[in-house]
Design a protein around this motif. Sequence first.
Motif, mmCIF file in Angstrom:
data_model
loop_
_atom_site.group_PDB
_atom_site.id
_atom_site.type_symbol
_atom_site.label_atom_id
_atom_site.label_comp_id
_atom_site.label_asym_id
_atom_site.label_seq_id
_atom_site.Cartn_x
_atom_site.Cartn_y
_atom_site.Cartn_z
ATOM 1 N N SER A 129 0.851 -1.183 0.000
ATOM 2 C CA SER A 129 0.000 0.000 0.000
ATOM 3 C C SER A 129 0.888 1.234 0.000
ATOM 4 O O SER A 129 2.096 1.145 -0.217
ATOM 5 C CB SER A 129 -0.923 0.003 1.225
ATOM 6 N N ASN A 130 0.281 2.392 0.287
ATOM 7 C CA ASN A 130 1.053 3.632 0.329
ATOM 8 C C ASN A 130 2.157 3.602 1.377
ATOM 9 O O ASN A 130 3.136 4.342 1.283
ATOM 10 C CB ASN A 130 0.131 4.820 0.616
ATOM 11 N N VAL A 131 2.011 2.735 2.397
ATOM 12 C CA VAL A 131 2.988 2.697 3.493
ATOM 13 C C VAL A 131 4.039 1.612 3.300
ATOM 14 O O VAL A 131 4.926 1.462 4.132
ATOM 15 C CB VAL A 131 2.281 2.493 4.851
ATOM 16 N N GLY A 132 3.954 0.826 2.208
ATOM 17 C CA GLY A 132 4.957 -0.197 1.948
ATOM 18 C C GLY A 132 4.376 -1.596 1.928
ATOM 19 O O GLY A 132 3.163 -1.786 1.792
ATOM 20 N N PHE A 133 5.257 -2.614 2.085
ATOM 21 C CA PHE A 133 4.852 -4.016 2.010
ATOM 22 C C PHE A 133 4.847 -4.646 3.398
ATOM 23 O O PHE A 133 5.731 -4.387 4.219
ATOM 24 C CB PHE A 133 5.808 -4.801 1.111
ATOM 25 N N LEU A 134 3.822 -5.490 3.656
ATOM 26 C CA LEU A 134 3.737 -6.236 4.901
ATOM 27 C C LEU A 134 3.337 -7.678 4.600
ATOM 28 O O LEU A 134 2.388 -7.924 3.848
ATOM 29 C CB LEU A 134 2.705 -5.625 5.848
ATOM 30 N N PRO A 135 4.060 -8.675 5.175
ATOM 31 C CA PRO A 135 3.687 -10.079 4.995
ATOM 32 C C PRO A 135 2.483 -10.445 5.846
ATOM 33 O O PRO A 135 2.198 -9.797 6.852
ATOM 34 C CB PRO A 135 4.936 -10.831 5.455
ATOM 35 N N GLN A 136 1.775 -11.514 5.439
ATOM 36 C CA GLN A 136 0.570 -11.949 6.144
ATOM 37 C C GLN A 136 0.489 -13.476 6.170
ATOM 38 O O GLN A 136 0.908 -14.147 5.226
ATOM 39 C CB GLN A 136 -0.695 -11.411 5.453
ATOM 40 N N LEU A 137 -0.100 -14.003 7.243
ATOM 41 C CA LEU A 137 -0.537 -15.391 7.321
ATOM 42 C C LEU A 137 -2.059 -15.403 7.243
ATOM 43 O O LEU A 137 -2.708 -14.463 7.703
ATOM 44 C CB LEU A 137 -0.066 -16.036 8.630
ATOM 45 N N ILE A 138 -2.648 -16.481 6.684
ATOM 46 C CA ILE A 138 -4.076 -16.451 6.402
ATOM 47 C C ILE A 138 -4.757 -17.750 6.810
ATOM 48 O O ILE A 138 -4.186 -18.838 6.672
ATOM 49 C CB ILE A 138 -4.331 -16.186 4.896
ATOM 50 N N ALA A 139 -5.992 -17.624 7.325
ATOM 51 C CA ALA A 139 -6.904 -18.750 7.514
ATOM 52 C C ALA A 139 -8.240 -18.329 6.907
ATOM 53 O O ALA A 139 -8.779 -17.277 7.261
ATOM 54 C CB ALA A 139 -7.077 -19.084 8.994
ATOM 55 N N GLY A 140 -8.748 -19.129 5.967
ATOM 56 C CA GLY A 140 -9.921 -18.697 5.229
ATOM 57 C C GLY A 140 -10.998 -19.737 5.137
ATOM 58 O O GLY A 140 -10.773 -20.933 5.358
ATOM 59 N N TYR A 141 -12.205 -19.268 4.809
ATOM 60 C CA TYR A 141 -13.355 -20.146 4.673
ATOM 61 C C TYR A 141 -14.294 -19.580 3.607
ATOM 62 O O TYR A 141 -14.440 -18.359 3.497
ATOM 63 C CB TYR A 141 -14.112 -20.256 6.002
ATOM 64 N N SER A 142 -14.921 -20.480 2.824
ATOM 65 C CA SER A 142 -15.819 -20.022 1.773
ATOM 66 C C SER A 142 -16.875 -21.071 1.480
ATOM 67 O O SER A 142 -16.643 -22.271 1.642
ATOM 68 C CB SER A 142 -15.025 -19.713 0.499
ATOM 69 N N ARG A 143 -18.052 -20.597 1.041
ATOM 70 C CA ARG A 143 -19.095 -21.507 0.581
ATOM 71 C C ARG A 143 -20.098 -20.760 -0.281
ATOM 72 O O ARG A 143 -20.267 -19.545 -0.156
ATOM 73 C CB ARG A 143 -19.806 -22.194 1.743
ATOM 74 N N ASN A 144 -20.738 -21.507 -1.169
ATOM 75 C CA ASN A 144 -21.814 -20.978 -1.996
ATOM 76 C C ASN A 144 -23.090 -21.732 -1.679
ATOM 77 O O ASN A 144 -23.066 -22.957 -1.521
ATOM 78 C CB ASN A 144 -21.499 -21.133 -3.487
ATOM 79 N N THR A 145 -24.208 -21.014 -1.614
ATOM 80 C CA THR A 145 -25.508 -21.630 -1.373
ATOM 81 C C THR A 145 -26.512 -20.994 -2.317
ATOM 82 O O THR A 145 -26.956 -19.872 -2.083
ATOM 83 C CB THR A 145 -25.959 -21.427 0.084
ATOM 84 N N GLY A 146 -26.831 -21.688 -3.399
ATOM 85 C CA GLY A 146 -27.777 -21.135 -4.349
ATOM 86 C C GLY A 146 -27.277 -19.835 -4.943
ATOM 87 O O GLY A 146 -26.239 -19.789 -5.595
ATOM 88 N N ASN A 147 -28.003 -18.755 -4.684
ATOM 89 C CA ASN A 147 -27.647 -17.448 -5.239
ATOM 90 C C ASN A 147 -26.806 -16.611 -4.292
ATOM 91 O O ASN A 147 -26.537 -15.452 -4.578
ATOM 92 C CB ASN A 147 -28.930 -16.680 -5.589
ATOM 93 N N ILE A 148 -26.418 -17.181 -3.148
ATOM 94 C CA ILE A 148 -25.611 -16.476 -2.158
ATOM 95 C C ILE A 148 -24.222 -17.076 -2.102
ATOM 96 O O ILE A 148 -24.058 -18.296 -2.032
ATOM 97 C CB ILE A 148 -26.249 -16.546 -0.755
ATOM 98 N N SER A 149 -23.206 -16.234 -2.173
ATOM 99 C CA SER A 149 -21.833 -16.696 -1.991
ATOM 100 C C SER A 149 -21.196 -15.927 -0.841
ATOM 101 O O SER A 149 -21.405 -14.721 -0.691
ATOM 102 C CB SER A 149 -21.007 -16.504 -3.270
#
Length: 215
Positions: A97-117
């Motif tokens: 970003s404007n302030v530079g680079f920062l590393p990240q660790l991630i834990a994620g979750y996702s699902r789709n249900t019909g017309n909702i994601s």
Amino acid sequence: MRWTFPALLFILLSFGNHRTLAQVRDIPIEVVVGNRAVAHQMYLNKYLDSTSRFGYFGYLRYETPYENRRESTFFGQSLVFYDVAEGISLGGGGYVSNVGFLPQLIAGYSRNTGNISLMAFGTFEPVKSPNSEIFVLVTYSPPLNKSGSLRLFSQLMGSYNFNYKDNLKYNFANQYLRLGLGYKDWQFGLATDLVQERPIGLLPTNTGIFLRRLL
């Protein structure tokens, strides 16, 4: 959006069918023309191939206010992840970003249900003064005709960034709201972008129209 990531994950686990972090194959490229600024953003979710558990999430946003272009902001995020279970991914990467680079660790979750994601992930910035961020993307797009070429389009994209060394007070919070129509690969309608920064509070809202193309 002041939730902890485990609480948010529990809510999502109780809803709909499981999907992994990067099921959306389309790449939305969007332009917003608002009362305060012009903004451009895009994001993509992609696996290495159709059977791979390895994937990539990328997000870019650039905003230029009308009054002072020197106050333009840029944000780019790149994350590589691995599906450890159905609907759950772990990985890492970083953002610039404007302030530079920062590393990240991630834990994620996702699902789709019909017309909702739904897609959500929590990130942890391990360097300097440790920060965490919660990112949520919710889209509801039901068809308005039999062929499905015309759809209602509504979306909330939000993030909440906070610091562990300051009693979990937020650094900033963003909410990007969209409501309109979708026709084939095009989407358009009303847009409102809300940004809060500490200690300033709510910044001037950018409200206007958006035009989006799915690649």
